[in-house]
Design a protein around this motif. Structure first.
Motif, mmCIF file in Angstrom:
data_model
loop_
_atom_site.group_PDB
_atom_site.id
_atom_site.type_symbol
_atom_site.label_atom_id
_atom_site.label_comp_id
_atom_site.label_asym_id
_atom_site.label_seq_id
_atom_site.Cartn_x
_atom_site.Cartn_y
_atom_site.Cartn_z
ATOM 1 N N ASN A 259 -3.086 -3.331 -0.730
ATOM 2 C CA ASN A 259 -2.164 -3.558 0.717
ATOM 3 C C ASN A 259 -2.581 -3.604 1.737
ATOM 4 O O ASN A 259 -2.134 -4.227 2.758
ATOM 5 N N ALA A 260 -4.320 -2.936 1.778
ATOM 6 C CA ALA A 260 -4.876 -2.555 3.067
ATOM 7 C C ALA A 260 -5.440 -3.805 3.814
ATOM 8 O O ALA A 260 -4.815 -3.940 4.980
ATOM 9 N N LEU A 316 5.641 -3.474 -6.340
ATOM 10 C CA LEU A 316 5.484 -2.548 -7.987
ATOM 11 C C LEU A 316 3.641 -1.586 -7.651
ATOM 12 O O LEU A 316 3.901 -0.583 -7.831
ATOM 13 N N GLY A 317 3.139 -1.637 -6.726
ATOM 14 C CA GLY A 317 2.101 -1.693 -6.405
ATOM 15 C C GLY A 317 1.872 -0.394 -5.894
ATOM 16 O O GLY A 317 1.144 0.670 -6.995
ATOM 17 N N LEU A 318 2.281 0.822 -4.572
ATOM 18 C CA LEU A 318 2.567 1.403 -5.170
ATOM 19 C C LEU A 318 3.681 2.700 -5.343
ATOM 20 O O LEU A 318 3.182 3.855 -6.322
ATOM 21 N N SER A 342 -2.400 2.581 8.537
ATOM 22 C CA SER A 342 -2.146 3.671 7.815
ATOM 23 C C SER A 342 -3.271 4.638 6.809
ATOM 24 O O SER A 342 -3.987 3.760 6.908
HETATM 25 N N1 LIG Z 1 -1.461 0.004 3.838
HETATM 26 C C1 LIG Z 1 -0.315 -0.750 4.193
HETATM 27 N N2 LIG Z 1 -0.815 -1.208 5.251
HETATM 28 C C2 LIG Z 1 1.166 -0.926 5.858
HETATM 29 N N3 LIG Z 1 1.849 -1.310 5.082
HETATM 30 C C3 LIG Z 1 1.697 -1.108 3.494
HETATM 31 C C4 LIG Z 1 0.678 -0.806 3.150
HETATM 32 N N4 LIG Z 1 0.433 -0.470 1.474
HETATM 33 C C5 LIG Z 1 2.119 -0.568 1.984
HETATM 34 N N5 LIG Z 1 3.024 -0.744 2.826
HETATM 35 C C6 LIG Z 1 4.016 -1.178 2.701
HETATM 36 O O1 LIG Z 1 4.857 -1.213 1.423
HETATM 37 C C7 LIG Z 1 5.118 -2.042 0.484
HETATM 38 C C8 LIG Z 1 5.525 -1.729 -0.793
HETATM 39 O O2 LIG Z 1 3.677 -1.681 -1.020
HETATM 40 P P1 LIG Z 1 3.529 -2.565 -2.737
HETATM 41 O O3 LIG Z 1 4.049 -1.350 -3.399
HETATM 42 O O4 LIG Z 1 2.198 -2.718 -2.749
HETATM 43 O O5 LIG Z 1 3.958 -3.316 -3.232
HETATM 44 P P2 LIG Z 1 3.985 -4.845 -2.229
HETATM 45 O O6 LIG Z 1 2.316 -4.710 -1.631
HETATM 46 O O7 LIG Z 1 3.757 -5.687 -3.551
HETATM 47 O O8 LIG Z 1 4.650 -4.987 -1.050
HETATM 48 C C9 LIG Z 1 4.304 -3.639 1.270
HETATM 49 O O9 LIG Z 1 4.987 -4.571 1.612
HETATM 50 C C10 LIG Z 1 4.028 -3.244 2.644
HETATM 51 O O10 LIG Z 1 5.277 -2.962 3.453
#
Ligand SMILES: Nc1ncnc2c1ncn2[C@@H]1O[C@H](COP(=O)(O)OP(=O)(O)O)[C@@H](O)[C@H]1O
Ligand SMILES: [Mg+2]
Length: 354
Positions: A259-260, A316-318, A342
């Protein structure tokens, strides 16, 4: 008329003037004993008191009966409802009789049944989703891995071709054989990483050296990070340990790193910090990326929440990361400033600390 006591009982003295025309002839006087009347009044009062006592006892008995009949089952229903949370869904309220309360208890039981079925469905879906997110992050890995293997493979082929053309010169032979060995070492290390990743054993928490684990997760994404010229700073102290399943830890670090990286352009910095106080191990993953707009901050841990294009994000990652952290009774929070970056902070309770 005059009332006065005579002996034990009261009596009533009545005097009536006797007159004819204007002439008054005298007065007629007579007395009435009130003994009988007193007796009757006393008897009546006695009966009223007795009746009152009887009525009050009957009322009390009715209240007790009603409370047994109605309040008892309601209390039982309420206490069963209170217990009906979490995993204790195998509760049943006894159904007695056929009145409204029995109907209520029956409906409560079938509602609990439906909730239990829905819960089981949810658990199954949950497992499927966890699996699909694993597949998604393995997809990201696979792209990196393919690159990691193709590059040295290309180099090896080149060296072999050179060796075929000119294998007589011992110095050149040594040089090319050395390069072939180097390439093969690189491939071997990539393949062993991949095998390590896919060897998902049972949930087996072990004592993990956090600084090493953070470095190892980074090495999986070396290609992705290098391509974007992103700097990586592992600032986790060397003496920080956590009791955790290695795969869980790698999975959550990878999700946060990916994500980062996605959020940062060239020259971004991905920093991982760690610390510990008496009861908690804190792990922080911070980036200098695009940040999250305030209206989305509370949604990022929701399953399927993504701002990425279809095919780039599953959302689904977070959610999976949150689920993993929760397995360890930990918590994960995010602070973010749009345009600046973030910071995801995980806190694991001391039970995990070594
Ligand atoms: N480090 C980050 N910086 C900015 N936005 C983030 C970050 N991590 C997560 N996000 C936001 O949270 C959303 C959900 O993340 P995640 O659950 O990992 O799903 P995905 O990466 O598949 O979109 C991302 O689409 C993004 O909008
Ligand atoms: Mg993600």
């Amino acid at each position: 008329m005059q009332r006065f006591a005579r002996g034990e009982h009261d009596a009533l003295d009545v005097g009536v003037p006797l007159s004819i025309g204007k002439k008054r002839w005298g007065t007629l006087k007579f007395g009435i004993s009130l003994e009988k009347a007193d007796h009757r009044i006393l008897a009546t009062v006695g009966r009223i008191v007795l009746l009152t006592i009887l009525l009050m006892s009957a009322g009390f008995a009715i209240v007790v009966l009603l409370s047994r009949r109605f309040i008892g089952p309601i209390t039982q229903l309420a206490s069963t409802m209170e217990k009906a949370h979490g995993d204790t869904l195998d509760l049943k309220v006894p159904v007695r009789g056929q009145d409204e309360l029995a109907v209520l208890a029956d409906r409560f039981n079938s509602m609990i049944d439906r909730i239990r079925q829905a819960n089981e469905e949810l658990k199954k879906t949950h497992e499927k989703l966890v699996q699909s997110e694993k597949l998604a992050s393995i997809g990201v890995l696979a792209a990196g891995v393919a690159h990691e293997i193709n590059n040295p493979l290309g180099g090896i082929f080149n060296c072999l071709r050179m060796l075929q053309q000119d294998s007589d010169d011992p110095a050149r032979r040594e040089k090319y054989l050395g390069l072939v060995k180097e390439g093969m070492d690189r491939i071997e290390s990539t393949v062993s990483k991949l095998l390590w990743m896919s060897r998902k054993a049972d949930h087996r928490p072990v004592d993990v050296h956090l600084r090493d684990a953070v470095e190892k997760a980074h090495s999986f994404l070396h290609y992705k990070i290098g391509k974007r010229k992103i700097a990586f700073a592992n600032e986790v102290p060397g003496d920080l340990h956590l009791t955790v399943d290695m795969h869980d830890l790698q999975q959550l670090l990878l999700n946060l790193y990916i994500n980062a990286i996605d959020a940062m352009g060239p020259d971004g910095v991905l920093t991982v910090e760690g610390s510990r106080n008496d009861s908690t191990v804190v792990l922080e993953v911070a980036d200098t990326g695009c940040g999250i707009v305030p209206e989305n901050v509370h949604r990022v841990f929701d399953p399927f929440f993504t701002t990425k294009l279809p095919g780039e994000g599953t959302g689904l990652g977070l959610w999976l990361t949150y689920e993993i952290v929760r397995t360890y009774d930990g918590e994960i929070t995010v602070e973010s400033e749009p345009g600046r970056g973030s910071r995801f902070t995980m806190r694991f309770p001391s039970r995990q600390v070594r």
